[in-house]
Scaffold this motif. Structure first.
Motif, PDB file in Angstrom:
ATOM      1  N   SER A 546       0.842  -1.196   0.000  1.00  0.00           N
ATOM      2  CA  SER A 546       0.000   0.000   0.000  1.00  0.00           C
ATOM      3  C   SER A 546       0.878   1.248   0.000  1.00  0.00           C
ATOM      4  O   SER A 546       1.574   1.519   0.990  1.00  0.00           O
ATOM      5  CB  SER A 546      -0.912   0.029   1.231  1.00  0.00           C
ATOM      6  N   PRO A 547       0.889   2.021  -1.095  1.00  0.00           N
ATOM      7  CA  PRO A 547       1.690   3.253  -1.120  1.00  0.00           C
ATOM      8  C   PRO A 547       0.921   4.447  -0.563  1.00  0.00           C
ATOM      9  O   PRO A 547      -0.312   4.410  -0.419  1.00  0.00           O
ATOM     10  CB  PRO A 547       1.963   3.441  -2.608  1.00  0.00           C
ATOM     11  N   ARG A 548       1.656   5.499  -0.268  1.00  0.00           N
ATOM     12  CA  ARG A 548       1.045   6.734   0.246  1.00  0.00           C
ATOM     13  C   ARG A 548       1.914   7.910  -0.173  1.00  0.00           C
ATOM     14  O   ARG A 548       3.136   7.900   0.017  1.00  0.00           O
ATOM     15  CB  ARG A 548       0.936   6.678   1.771  1.00  0.00           C
ATOM     16  N   VAL A 549       1.285   8.940  -0.749  1.00  0.00           N
ATOM     17  CA  VAL A 549       1.979  10.157  -1.151  1.00  0.00           C
ATOM     18  C   VAL A 549       1.130  11.339  -0.701  1.00  0.00           C
ATOM     19  O   VAL A 549      -0.090  11.351  -0.903  1.00  0.00           O
ATOM     20  CB  VAL A 549       2.190  10.218  -2.677  1.00  0.00           C
ATOM     21  N   ALA A 550       1.775  12.330  -0.087  1.00  0.00           N
ATOM     22  CA  ALA A 550       1.037  13.509   0.375  1.00  0.00           C
ATOM     23  C   ALA A 550       1.916  14.742   0.246  1.00  0.00           C
ATOM     24  O   ALA A 550       3.155  14.659   0.308  1.00  0.00           O
ATOM     25  CB  ALA A 550       0.591  13.338   1.827  1.00  0.00           C
ATOM     26  N   TYR A 565      -2.783  11.113  -1.522  1.00  0.00           N
ATOM     27  CA  TYR A 565      -3.188   9.893  -2.213  1.00  0.00           C
ATOM     28  C   TYR A 565      -2.643   8.712  -1.426  1.00  0.00           C
ATOM     29  O   TYR A 565      -1.446   8.661  -1.122  1.00  0.00           O
ATOM     30  CB  TYR A 565      -2.652   9.826  -3.639  1.00  0.00           C
ATOM     31  N   ASP A 566      -3.505   7.782  -1.074  1.00  0.00           N
ATOM     32  CA  ASP A 566      -3.018   6.584  -0.409  1.00  0.00           C
ATOM     33  C   ASP A 566      -3.941   5.420  -0.688  1.00  0.00           C
ATOM     34  O   ASP A 566      -5.017   5.574  -1.278  1.00  0.00           O
ATOM     35  CB  ASP A 566      -2.815   6.796   1.100  1.00  0.00           C
ATOM     36  N   GLN A 567      -3.509   4.249  -0.278  1.00  0.00           N
ATOM     37  CA  GLN A 567      -4.251   3.015  -0.521  1.00  0.00           C
ATOM     38  C   GLN A 567      -4.404   2.244   0.776  1.00  0.00           C
ATOM     39  O   GLN A 567      -3.699   2.497   1.759  1.00  0.00           O
ATOM     40  CB  GLN A 567      -3.528   2.138  -1.555  1.00  0.00           C
ATOM     41  N   SER A 568      -5.321   1.284   0.746  1.00  0.00           N
ATOM     42  CA  SER A 568      -5.537   0.448   1.924  1.00  0.00           C
ATOM     43  C   SER A 568      -5.772  -0.985   1.475  1.00  0.00           C
ATOM     44  O   SER A 568      -6.042  -1.271   0.303  1.00  0.00           O
ATOM     45  CB  SER A 568      -6.718   0.937   2.753  1.00  0.00           C
ATOM     46  N   PHE A 569      -5.700  -1.863   2.445  1.00  0.00           N
ATOM     47  CA  PHE A 569      -5.878  -3.296   2.204  1.00  0.00           C
ATOM     48  C   PHE A 569      -6.550  -3.880   3.434  1.00  0.00           C
ATOM     49  O   PHE A 569      -6.041  -3.745   4.544  1.00  0.00           O
ATOM     50  CB  PHE A 569      -4.519  -3.946   1.969  1.00  0.00           C
ATOM     51  N   SER A 570      -7.713  -4.506   3.247  1.00  0.00           N
ATOM     52  CA  SER A 570      -8.463  -5.026   4.386  1.00  0.00           C
ATOM     53  C   SER A 570      -9.087  -6.370   4.034  1.00  0.00           C
ATOM     54  O   SER A 570     -10.048  -6.431   3.253  1.00  0.00           O
ATOM     55  CB  SER A 570      -9.566  -4.044   4.796  1.00  0.00           C
ATOM     56  N   PRO A 571      -8.558  -7.478   4.566  1.00  0.00           N
ATOM     57  CA  PRO A 571      -9.189  -8.784   4.340  1.00  0.00           C
ATOM     58  C   PRO A 571     -10.608  -8.786   4.888  1.00  0.00           C
ATOM     59  O   PRO A 571     -10.924  -8.116   5.869  1.00  0.00           O
ATOM     60  CB  PRO A 571      -8.290  -9.751   5.122  1.00  0.00           C
ATOM     61  N   GLN A 572     -11.476  -9.560   4.239  1.00  0.00           N
ATOM     62  CA  GLN A 572     -12.865  -9.645   4.653  1.00  0.00           C
ATOM     63  C   GLN A 572     -13.209 -11.057   5.112  1.00  0.00           C
ATOM     64  O   GLN A 572     -12.755 -12.037   4.532  1.00  0.00           O
ATOM     65  CB  GLN A 572     -13.795  -9.261   3.498  1.00  0.00           C
ATOM     66  N   MET A 573     -13.996 -11.130   6.152  1.00  0.00           N
ATOM     67  CA  MET A 573     -14.498 -12.398   6.636  1.00  0.00           C
ATOM     68  C   MET A 573     -15.787 -12.746   5.901  1.00  0.00           C
ATOM     69  O   MET A 573     -16.556 -11.869   5.534  1.00  0.00           O
ATOM     70  CB  MET A 573     -14.760 -12.331   8.138  1.00  0.00           C
ATOM     71  N   GLY A 587      -8.522  -0.334  -1.551  1.00  0.00           N
ATOM     72  CA  GLY A 587      -9.098   0.979  -1.794  1.00  0.00           C
ATOM     73  C   GLY A 587      -8.037   2.029  -1.983  1.00  0.00           C
ATOM     74  O   GLY A 587      -6.880   1.868  -1.557  1.00  0.00           O
ATOM     75  N   ASN A 588      -8.399   3.101  -2.663  1.00  0.00           N
ATOM     76  CA  ASN A 588      -7.505   4.253  -2.747  1.00  0.00           C
ATOM     77  C   ASN A 588      -8.290   5.525  -2.482  1.00  0.00           C
ATOM     78  O   ASN A 588      -9.498   5.582  -2.717  1.00  0.00           O
ATOM     79  CB  ASN A 588      -6.769   4.308  -4.096  1.00  0.00           C
ATOM     80  N   ASN A 589      -7.589   6.498  -1.987  1.00  0.00           N
ATOM     81  CA  ASN A 589      -8.214   7.710  -1.492  1.00  0.00           C
ATOM     82  C   ASN A 589      -7.488   8.925  -2.039  1.00  0.00           C
ATOM     83  O   ASN A 589      -6.261   9.032  -1.949  1.00  0.00           O
ATOM     84  CB  ASN A 589      -8.152   7.728   0.041  1.00  0.00           C
ATOM     85  N   TRP A 590      -8.261   9.819  -2.648  1.00  0.00           N
ATOM     86  CA  TRP A 590      -7.776  11.150  -2.994  1.00  0.00           C
ATOM     87  C   TRP A 590      -8.424  12.146  -2.041  1.00  0.00           C
ATOM     88  O   TRP A 590      -9.626  12.094  -1.814  1.00  0.00           O
ATOM     89  CB  TRP A 590      -8.148  11.511  -4.437  1.00  0.00           C
ATOM     90  N   GLU A 591      -7.618  13.047  -1.506  1.00  0.00           N
ATOM     91  CA  GLU A 591      -8.163  13.998  -0.542  1.00  0.00           C
ATOM     92  C   GLU A 591      -7.418  15.315  -0.630  1.00  0.00           C
ATOM     93  O   GLU A 591      -6.189  15.347  -0.820  1.00  0.00           O
ATOM     94  CB  GLU A 591      -8.036  13.428   0.873  1.00  0.00           C
TER      95      GLU A 591
END
Length: 792
Positions: A546-550, A565-573, A587-591
Motif C-alpha cells: 500500500s503506497p502513500r503520497v502527500a 493519495y493513499d491506498q488500503s488493504f483489508s481482508p474480509q471475513m 481501496g484508494n483515497n484522494w483527498e
C-alpha cells in the motif's frame, strides 16, 4: 567536593521551597467578562502560566523579590503591574486585572499549553505521527475528555458520533459493541493504535477510563495495520500525568440510571519515577422498554515507571463486566413500516436468561529516547472477550401481526494478540529535513461463536403472541423458556463458527521538509501479509503493498493546505453462496484539505474533500434464510465522495462550540452482481449530516459559574443498514432531528450538570427492511441525567 555541592543544592532547594509565595488573581476585559487562557508572566524570570476557563491564574513557588507581572491576550493591550514577594511563605492576591482592547494585533503571544479544553494540538503517540494535527496531511479529528464530560457521554456508543463530520452510529446488539460508520461504511475500531475490529468484542469502551477518541479519515493502512479505506477511530485511555489529583462523580438519570466513577492520579514514590492512574466505574440502569436492564462495572489501573532518563515502561489493565437482558431486546419488528409500534415497545419476557460479558485487556508499552530526535516504541497487548447469553429474533411474522419469537444461544469468545515496534526520528540532509517513521507490527485474532440453529427455541406458536395486542402482559410464553446445552466448552462447540486472522506488516514513511519545513512531501508504503479462515472455509493468504503520497504547505504558522493519495488493504471475513471466500477490500483515497488554528488554538477548522474507490465490496446476500444463513454477495467496485467541514473550540470568550457538516454519496460504480447494478446506492450513511453543540459559561455577577448548552443532530436522506436500495421508497429512512440541552454550575472543586436529551420528545430510530417486514431500534423519548463531580 561533589558531596558538598550536592548538600548545598539541596539546602538551597529546601530554602526556596519554603520561603516562596504564590500569586493569584483574576483577569477580565473592559466589559467585565473573564478572559480565559490569557498569558501571565513574571518578566525577567522563568515563571509563567495562563488563566483557566474562568479567568483565574495561580503562579506557584515564586522566589522572594520584586517583579513585573505582565498579562497579555490576543486583541488586548498588555497589562503590567509591580509585584513584590516577601521572604515569608505567603499568598499574594492581586487586584482584578482589566485588559483593554487593542485595535492592533499583539506582535507576540506566548502560549502555554492548549488554549481550549475542546481543542487538541497533537495526536496521541499511538497513531505514530510525530506531528501537530495542523501539519498532518489528512483529516484527523480529536474528541477530548472535556467534550465527553460536558455532553455526559458514558460509553463509546453514547453520542460520540455527533462530534465529528459525517460520522453515524448504526443499530447494534445493545451496548455490547459499537458500529461507527464514516465516509460511507464501517470505521475500523482501534484501541491504543491496535485494530480490534471484530464481529463480537471487545466490549464497547466505558468513558470512565478514556482520555480521548481520535477519528482518522481515509485509508491509514500504511501504518495502522490493515483496515477499512474509509478510516478508523482510535480510543486512547487515561495515563498517569505525574500530578497528584483525583475526581469522584455520581450520576442519576431517567430509567433508574445510577452511576458512580472514581479517577485517581498520582505518584507511588517520592522521586516521581513510579506513577499510577486508577479508574473505576459502577452503573446500573433500566430502560423505556419493559424488562430491559444493564449492570456494568469496570476497573482500569495503569502504572508507569521511568527506568532512566530516556526509558519509560507503562503497564495497563482494563476489566469490564456487563450483565444485561437479552441483547435482541432493542429491536422492534412490524410488517406495516417503521415506527408503527409504540416507542417503548418490547418483545422481551421477564424470565428470559440474561447475557453476561467479561472483557479483559492487558497492554505493555516501552518507550526509549536515543536522543532528543529519535524514539523507539515497543508495544504488546492481549485482549480477551467472553460472552455468554442469547439473542431474540422473529421466527415468523405474519401480516396481521402474529409473531413467533425465537431465542437462540449467543455465546462468543474473542482472543486477540498484538505486537508493535516502531521508531520516530528527525534528521537533516543539507536543506532538506526528514521526519521518519518506520515499524513492524503483527497481530493474531481468533474468535469462537455458538449461535447454532439446534440451540434455538421458539417462545410462541402462531397466534399466541401478536405485536398489536397491547393488553399482552408477558408471563410465561406458550413454549416456556429456553434451556441451552453448555456441557461442552464454547471452543469445543464452535466447530464451523470460528474466525481467525493473523498478519504481519512492515512500513516506512519519510516526510521531507523544504524551506524550513514550510513545504512537506510525504512518501510512505506498507507491505502486509495476512492469512485467515472463517466459518469453516479453507485458510487463505494475501499479500499487498500500500503506497502513500502527500503534499502539505503551511501558508503561515496557523494555516496549512494539503493533498493526499493513499491506498488500503483489508481482508474480509465471510463466504459467498458458491462456497468461495470473499476477496479482500482494496481501496484508494484522494483527498484535499485546508486546516487553520484561530487565535492561538482557541478554535480550529478543517475543510476536506475526498473520493474513495473500494474494490471487492460486499453486502449481505438478500436471499439468506433469516437467522440461519450469513452468505455475502460480491458487489464489485464502489465509489464514495464527499465534503467535510469541522469547527471546534472557543469561538468567542466563554462560548465553546463543536459543529460540523458532511456531504456523502456512496454508490456502485462497477458491478459483478445483477442484484446491485451500477448506480445502486449502498448502505449505512446519511447524505447530509449536520451537528452542533454550544456551551456558554457565565462569568459575571450572580451567574458566575453557571453554563448553558444546546445541541442538535440532523441526518437527511438516510440510507438503511441492509442495502440502502433507492429503487423503491420503502427502503429509505426518514430524516432525523434530535435536540439536546444542558445546564451546569461550577464552584471551585464542585461541579453540577443536568443534561436533557431529545428535548422535543421525538420518535427517533434507525433500521432497515428485512424480507417481508421492517425492523428498527428506537431511542428513548425525552430523558435526563444529573451529574455531580468533585475534584480533589
Amino acid at each position: 567536593m561533589k558531596r558538598f555541592s550536592l548538600s548545598m543544592l539541596l539546602a538551597l532547594h529546601a530554602f526556596f521551597a519554603v520561603h516562596a509565595g504564590d500569586i493569584k488573581g483574576i483577569v477580565i476585559n473592559n466589559t467585565g467578562e473573564r478572559v480565559a487562557f490569557a498569558t501571565v508572566l513574571l518578566k525577567g524570570s522563568n515563571t509563567g502560566g495562563s488563566t483557566d476557563n474562568r479567568g483565574q491564574f495561580n503562579l506557584h513557588r515564586v522566589s522572594p523579590g520584586k517583579y513585573t507581572l505582565a498579562v497579555s491576550f490576543v486583541s488586548y493591550k498588555t497589562k503590567e503591574m509591580a509585584i513584590e514577594v516577601s521572604s515569608s511563605n505567603e499568598t499574594i492576591v492581586v487586584d482584578t486585572i482589566i485588559l483593554e482592547p487593542n485595535s492592533q494585533q499583539l506582535n507576540e503571544v506566548i502560549v502555554v499549553g492548549n488554549s481550549s479544553t475542546y481543542t487538541t494540538r497533537n495526536p496521541s503517540s499511538s497513531i505514530r505521527l510525530n506531528q501537530p494535527l495542523l501539519k498532518i496531511p489528512q483529516n484527523v479529528q480529536v474528541i477530548s475528555s472535556q467534550i465527553m464530560a460536558d455532553q455526559q457521554i458514558v460509553s463509546m456508543s453514547d453520542g460520540i458520533a455527533r462530534n465529528v463530520s459525517g460520522v453515524t452510529k448504526l443499530e447494534h446488539w445493545g451496548d455490547s459493541y459499537t458500529r461507527i460508520n464514516m465516509r460511507g461504511s464501517r470505521a475500523s475500531a482501534f484501541r491504543e493504535g491496535m485494530n480490534v475490529t471484530s464481529s463480537w468484542g471487545p466490549l464497547t469502551e466505558d468513558m470512565s477510563f478514556v482520555d480521548r477518541i481520535e477519528f482518522i479519515k481515509g485509508p491509514v493502512g500504511f501504518m495502522m495495520s490493515n483496515g477499512e479505506p474509509n478510516g478508523i477511530y482510535n480510543v486512547v485511555t487515561k495515563k498517569p500525568t505525574g500530578q497528584t489529583k483525583g475526581a469522584a462523580s455520581f450520576t442519576f438519570g431517567s430509567y433508574d440510571l445510577y452511576r458512580t466513577t472514581l479517577d485517581l492520579d498520582g505518584k507511588l514514590d517520592k522521586s516521581g519515577r513510579l506513577l499510577y492512574r486508577f479508574n473505576a466505574m459502577g452503573q446500573t440502569t433500566n430502560s423505556m422498554r419493559a424488562y430491559e436492564f444493564a449492570k456494568r462495572y469496570s476497573i482500569a489501573p495503569v502504572i508507569s515507571y521511568q527506568l532512566d532518563d530516556n526509558t519509560k515502561l507503562t503497564a495497563e489493565y482494563n476489566y469490564q463486566y456487563m450483565e444485561s437482558s437479552n441483547i435482541g431486546s432493542y429491536y422492534s419488528f412490524s410488517p406495516d413500516g417503521y415506527a408503527s409500534l409504540p416507542q417503548d415497545y418490547s418483545i422481551l419476557e421477564p424470565g428470559l436468561p440474561s447475557t453476561v460479558v467479561n472483557d479483559h485487556t492487558f497492554i505493555l508499552n516501552l518507550q526509549h529516547d536515543f536522543n532528543k530526535n529519535w524514539r523507539l516504541t515497543a508495544q504488546g497487548a492481549y485482549f480477551n472477550y467472553n460472552k455468554e447469553g442469547s439473542s431474540i429474533w422473529p421466527s415468523s411474522l405474519a401480516a396481521n401481526g402474529d409473531l413467533v419469537r425465537k431465542v437462540s444461544i449467543g455465546d462468543a469468545i474473542n482472543e486477540m494478540k498484538f505486537g508493535q515496534v516502531y521508531i520516530n526520528g528527525k534528521a537533516q540532509t543539507g536543506l532538506v529535513s526528514h521526519n521518519v517513521l518506520a515499524g513492524f507490527d503483527t497481530g493474531d485474532k481468533h474468535a469462537w461463536y455458538d449461535w447454532s440453529a439446534d440451540q434455538s427455541h421458539n417462545l410462541d406458536s402462531i397466534g399466541t403472541y401478536n405485536i398489536y395486542n397491547t393488553n399482552y402482559t408477558g408471563g410465561k410464553p406458550r413454549y416456556g423458556y429456553p434451556t441451552f446445552d453448555r456441557s461442552k466448552s464454547l471452543k469445543e462447540r464452535a466447530n464451523l463458527t470460528q474466525v481467525t486472522q493473523s498478519y504481519i506488516g512492515l512500513y516506512l514513511q519519510d516526510e521531507l521538509g523544504f524551506f524550513n519545513d514550510q513545504l512537506r512531501l510525504t512518501l510512505a508504503g506498507r507491505y502486509t501479509y495476512v492469512k485467515e479462515s472463517s466459518y469453516g472455509t479453507t485458510k487463505t493468504e494475501d499479500r499487498h503493498f500500500s503506497p502513500r503520497v502527500a503534499l502539505s504547505y503551511s501558508l503561515d504558522k496557523n494555516t496549512s493546505i494539503y493533498t493526499l493519495y493513499d491506498q488500503s488493504f483489508s481482508p474480509q471475513m465471510g463466504t459467498l453462496r458458491s462456497g468461495k471466500k470473499v476477496s479482500p477490500i482494496t481501496g484508494n483515497n484522494w483527498e484535499i484539505g485546508l486546516k487553520r488554528n484561530w487565535f492561538d488554538n482557541r478554535w480550529t477548522t478543517t475543510v476536506a474533500a475526498y473520493q474513495i474507490l473500494r474494490n471487492n465490496e460486499t453486502a449481505s446476500d438478500p436471499t439468506n434464510k433469516q437467522g440461519v444463513e450469513t452468505f455475502l454477495v460480491q458487489v464489485g467496485q464502489s465509489k464514495v465522495k464527499g465534503v467535510e467541514v469541522d469547527l471546534i473550540g472557543e469561538v468567542i470568550p466563554n462560548l465553546s462550540m463543536t459543529t460540523n457538516y458532511a456531504y456523502t454519496d456512496y454508490r456502485v460504480t462497477k458491478s459483478v452482481n445483477e442484484k446491485s447494478p451500477v448506480g445502486t446506492r449502498l448502505a449505512g450513511y446519511a447524505k447530509h449530516n449536520f451537528n452542533i453543540w454550544l456551551e456558554y459559561k457565565f462569568t459575571q455577577a450572580c451567574l458566575d459559574g453557571f453554563s448553558l448548552s444546546l445541541g442538535q443532530n440532523t441526518q437527511l436522506d438516510r440510507s438503511t443498514w441492509n442495502w440502502g436500495n433507492t429503487a423503491n421508497n420503502t427502503a429509505s429512512l426518514p430524516d432525523y432531528f434530535r435536540f439536546d440541552g444542558a445546564i451546569g454550575w461550577q464552584k471551585n472543586k464542585l461541579k453540577l450538570a443536568v443534561n436533557i436529551y431529545n428535548l422535543f420528545d421525538r420518535y427517533l430510530y434507525s433500521g432497515s427492511p428485512y424480507e417481508t417486514y421492517y425492523y428498527w431500534q428506537s431511542e428513548p423519548p425525552r430523558n435526563f441525567r444529573l451529574n455531580i463531580t468533585y475534584n480533589f
